[in-house]
Design a protein around this motif. Structure first.
Motif, PDB file in Angstrom:
ATOM      1  N   GLY A 206      72.232   6.832   0.968  1.00 24.78           N
ATOM      2  CA  GLY A 206      71.205   6.108   1.710  1.00 24.78           C
ATOM      3  C   GLY A 206      70.694   4.888   0.976  1.00 24.78           C
ATOM      4  O   GLY A 206      69.583   4.421   1.250  1.00 24.78           O
ATOM      5  N   VAL A 207      71.466   4.362   0.023  1.00 25.64           N
ATOM      6  CA  VAL A 207      71.077   3.184  -0.750  1.00 25.64           C
ATOM      7  C   VAL A 207      72.243   2.205  -0.814  1.00 25.64           C
ATOM      8  O   VAL A 207      73.376   2.556  -0.486  1.00 25.64           O
ATOM      9  CB  VAL A 207      70.661   3.566  -2.192  1.00 25.64           C
ATOM     10  CG1 VAL A 207      69.373   4.359  -2.192  1.00 25.64           C
ATOM     11  CG2 VAL A 207      71.788   4.334  -2.895  1.00 25.64           C
TER      12      VAL A 207
ATOM     13  N   CYS B 106      57.926  -1.162   0.424  1.00 23.50           N
ATOM     14  CA  CYS B 106      59.253  -0.571   0.234  1.00 23.50           C
ATOM     15  C   CYS B 106      59.983  -1.236  -0.928  1.00 23.50           C
ATOM     16  O   CYS B 106      59.819  -2.434  -1.177  1.00 23.50           O
ATOM     17  CB  CYS B 106      60.056  -0.742   1.518  1.00 23.50           C
ATOM     18  SG  CYS B 106      61.685   0.026   1.490  1.00 23.50           S
TER      19      CYS B 106
ATOM     20  N   PRO C 143      60.643   4.858   4.988  1.00 23.41           N
ATOM     21  CA  PRO C 143      61.092   6.032   4.232  1.00 23.41           C
ATOM     22  C   PRO C 143      61.229   7.260   5.114  1.00 23.41           C
ATOM     23  O   PRO C 143      62.126   8.075   4.935  1.00 23.41           O
ATOM     24  CB  PRO C 143      60.004   6.212   3.167  1.00 23.41           C
ATOM     25  CG  PRO C 143      58.825   5.473   3.669  1.00 23.41           C
ATOM     26  CD  PRO C 143      59.381   4.326   4.463  1.00 23.41           C
TER      27      PRO C 143
ATOM     28  N   THR D 119      64.390   6.883   7.274  1.00 21.85           N
ATOM     29  CA  THR D 119      65.533   6.933   6.357  1.00 21.85           C
ATOM     30  C   THR D 119      65.797   8.364   5.904  1.00 21.85           C
ATOM     31  O   THR D 119      66.947   8.831   5.890  1.00 21.85           O
ATOM     32  CB  THR D 119      65.282   6.031   5.142  1.00 21.85           C
ATOM     33  OG1 THR D 119      65.074   4.688   5.587  1.00 21.85           O
ATOM     34  CG2 THR D 119      66.451   6.073   4.173  1.00 21.85           C
ATOM     35  N   ALA D 120      64.723   9.070   5.538  1.00 19.56           N
ATOM     36  CA  ALA D 120      64.865  10.461   5.106  1.00 19.56           C
ATOM     37  C   ALA D 120      65.340  11.346   6.251  1.00 19.56           C
ATOM     38  O   ALA D 120      66.235  12.187   6.079  1.00 19.56           O
ATOM     39  CB  ALA D 120      63.532  10.974   4.565  1.00 19.56           C
TER      40      ALA D 120
ATOM     41  N   ALA E  17      62.239  13.641   2.375  1.00 17.78           N
ATOM     42  CA  ALA E  17      63.509  14.338   2.595  1.00 17.78           C
ATOM     43  C   ALA E  17      63.442  15.779   2.113  1.00 17.78           C
ATOM     44  O   ALA E  17      64.015  16.681   2.736  1.00 17.78           O
ATOM     45  CB  ALA E  17      64.645  13.589   1.898  1.00 17.78           C
TER      46      ALA E  17
ATOM     47  N   PHE F  81      69.133   8.741  -2.820  1.00 22.42           N
ATOM     48  CA  PHE F  81      68.149   7.695  -2.563  1.00 22.42           C
ATOM     49  C   PHE F  81      67.889   6.867  -3.819  1.00 22.42           C
ATOM     50  O   PHE F  81      67.199   5.861  -3.751  1.00 22.42           O
ATOM     51  CB  PHE F  81      66.824   8.298  -2.080  1.00 22.42           C
ATOM     52  CG  PHE F  81      66.931   9.035  -0.772  1.00 22.42           C
ATOM     53  CD1 PHE F  81      67.474   8.424   0.342  1.00 22.42           C
ATOM     54  CD2 PHE F  81      66.487  10.343  -0.661  1.00 22.42           C
ATOM     55  CE1 PHE F  81      67.569   9.100   1.546  1.00 22.42           C
ATOM     56  CE2 PHE F  81      66.575  11.020   0.539  1.00 22.42           C
ATOM     57  CZ  PHE F  81      67.116  10.398   1.646  1.00 22.42           C
TER      58      PHE F  81
ATOM     59  N   VAL G 126      60.998   7.853  -0.242  1.00 24.84           N
ATOM     60  CA  VAL G 126      61.910   8.461   0.727  1.00 24.84           C
ATOM     61  C   VAL G 126      62.171   9.928   0.380  1.00 24.84           C
ATOM     62  O   VAL G 126      62.068  10.816   1.230  1.00 24.84           O
ATOM     63  CB  VAL G 126      63.248   7.696   0.781  1.00 24.84           C
ATOM     64  CG1 VAL G 126      64.167   8.303   1.835  1.00 24.84           C
ATOM     65  CG2 VAL G 126      63.008   6.224   1.079  1.00 24.84           C
ATOM     66  N   GLY G 127      62.483  10.180  -0.881  1.00 23.58           N
ATOM     67  CA  GLY G 127      62.892  11.513  -1.303  1.00 23.58           C
ATOM     68  C   GLY G 127      61.839  12.584  -1.085  1.00 23.58           C
ATOM     69  O   GLY G 127      62.171  13.721  -0.736  1.00 23.58           O
TER      70      GLY G 127
ATOM     71  N   ILE H   9      68.756  16.379  -3.555  1.00 22.07           N
ATOM     72  CA  ILE H   9      68.165  15.100  -3.179  1.00 22.07           C
ATOM     73  C   ILE H   9      67.955  14.281  -4.450  1.00 22.07           C
ATOM     74  O   ILE H   9      67.122  14.619  -5.290  1.00 22.07           O
ATOM     75  CB  ILE H   9      66.851  15.315  -2.406  1.00 22.07           C
ATOM     76  CG1 ILE H   9      67.172  16.045  -1.088  1.00 22.07           C
ATOM     77  CG2 ILE H   9      66.153  13.980  -2.142  1.00 22.07           C
ATOM     78  CD1 ILE H   9      65.974  16.404  -0.262  1.00 22.07           C
TER      79      ILE H   9
ATOM     80  N   ALA I 198      69.023  10.705   7.021  1.00 20.85           N
ATOM     81  CA  ALA I 198      69.899  11.169   5.945  1.00 20.85           C
ATOM     82  C   ALA I 198      69.974  12.690   5.907  1.00 20.85           C
ATOM     83  O   ALA I 198      71.048  13.266   5.685  1.00 20.85           O
ATOM     84  CB  ALA I 198      69.409  10.633   4.605  1.00 20.85           C
TER      85      ALA I 198
END
Length: 346
Positions: free
Chosen positions: A275-276, A48, A162, A165-166, A193, A252, A189-190, A183, A169
């Protein structure tokens, strides 16, 4: 007889990743200390960007890492080799995952309301306790999530940071059919998402600097992909031309410019999910926009995501590397050379 020691990548002091601060060491195996502890043989651990920030000392002012030396890594998947006498939910032979939330007090208001990831006494895997850049780990059965056979370990590991988190979010962005969501940042992560937002029926607009990330987003179902410009105002001008303003945005990308661009990219009354780690440089109350923070997720969120992943076509894009290659992998991540998610396999 089981082995009594293990290999692990250890951080003794924070330093630039180019100096190879992680050292491959032989450590004594962690031991079961509590009745519901599990002794787990690690099969995969995701890499990560927050590991990178911690290793290079970017988050010292946030108290991370809170212990040194430390074994990083907080998206861990492995097989239970031994269960404590008090374990009831998980048994030997089960495959489980560990997310950044290693433990919490289970007594405070946050914990009792199902928001244990916000607990003031939460322990963070690989930051305040030893993590997954290793061959073995011990964790409480209260904070692990079973993994179905339909997901192999290297692809399951990224679900535990991730992924969650995704998932959290996207839920926070209030997705729905007919609503558009941008996004910002299509990496580890993205890229998840994008898919999760599409599952909710939203029109998904992927935003990234890198063409390879924009191409990946399109491949994974994004309705549009817009290249990010250095100037937030310049980017918003281009977005209006190609897409129009958005109903919501999720950030992100670890950049104040990206947060600023996201706020400017949504309609009046729109919603921005951050999310950051990053400050909000500009915000006008008169547009009635909402900025909402989000971080990892609860144990129930984690279980819900694993269920979604096992029952859907969610594609986790990974590349795998050996444990001893952690420094090199993190250097590639720093230089944006990882397409989506790198995973260490002991």
């Amino acid at each position: 007889m089981p082995v009594s020691d293990m290999k692990a990548m250890v951080l003794d002091r924070c330093a630039p990743i180019e100096t190879r601060p992680l050292k491959l060491r032989t450590l004594a195996n962690p031991e079961i200390k509590n009745r519901n502890d599990l002794f787990i043989e690690i099969e995969a651990c995701g890499v990560c960007r927050s590991n990178l920030h911690m290793i290079e000392g970017d988050w010292k002012d946030r108290g991370s890492p809170s212990v040194l030396p430390v074994v990083p890594g907080h998206e861990v998947v492995g097989v239970v080799k031994k269960a404590g006498a008090g374990a009831r939910r998980i048994k030997q032979g089960d495959r489980v995952g560990i997310q950044p939330l290693f433990s919490s007090c289970l007594k405070c208001g946050y914990c009792k309301s199902g928001k244990e990831h916000l607990c003031d006494d939460a322990e963070i895997t690989g930051e305040s306790v030893q993590g997954g850049y290793a061959e073995f780990i011990v964790a409480s059965e209260d904070f692990v999530t079973p993994i179905p056979d339909s997901i192999d370990s290297p692809h399951a590991a990224p679900l535990f940071c991730p992924g969650i988190t995704a998932y959290k979010a996207v839920k926070a962005s209030e997705p729905a059919k007919g609503r558009s969501v941008g996004i910002f940042g299509v990496g580890g992560v993205g890229h998840l998402a994008v898919q999760l937002a599409k599952m909710e029926g939203s029109r998904v607009v992927a935003i990234s600097r890198a063409k390879k990330h924009l191409d990946l987003a399109k491949k994974l179902g994004a309705d549009n992909a817009v290249a990010y410009q250095d100037s937030p105002d310049q980017f918003v001008k281009q977005l209006k031309k190609e897409e129009g303003l958005l109903d919501s945005a999720i950030v992100f990308a670890p950049s104040e410019n990206a947060i600023d661009a996201a706020i400017k990219s949504v309609k009046k009354g729109g919603l921005v999910v951050v999310g950051v780690v990053g400050n909000i440089p500009n915000f006008s109350a008169f547009d009635e926009k909402t900025v909402r923070g989000t971080v990892i997720g609860s144990r129930q969120d984690m279980a819900d995501l694993v269920k979604v992943a096992s029952e859907s076509s969610l594609k986790v894009v990974i590349e795998t590397h050996r444990l001893a290659e952690a420094n090199e992998v993190l250097a590639r991540l720093k230089n944006s050379e990882v397409e989506a998610r790198a995973v260490l396999v002991p």
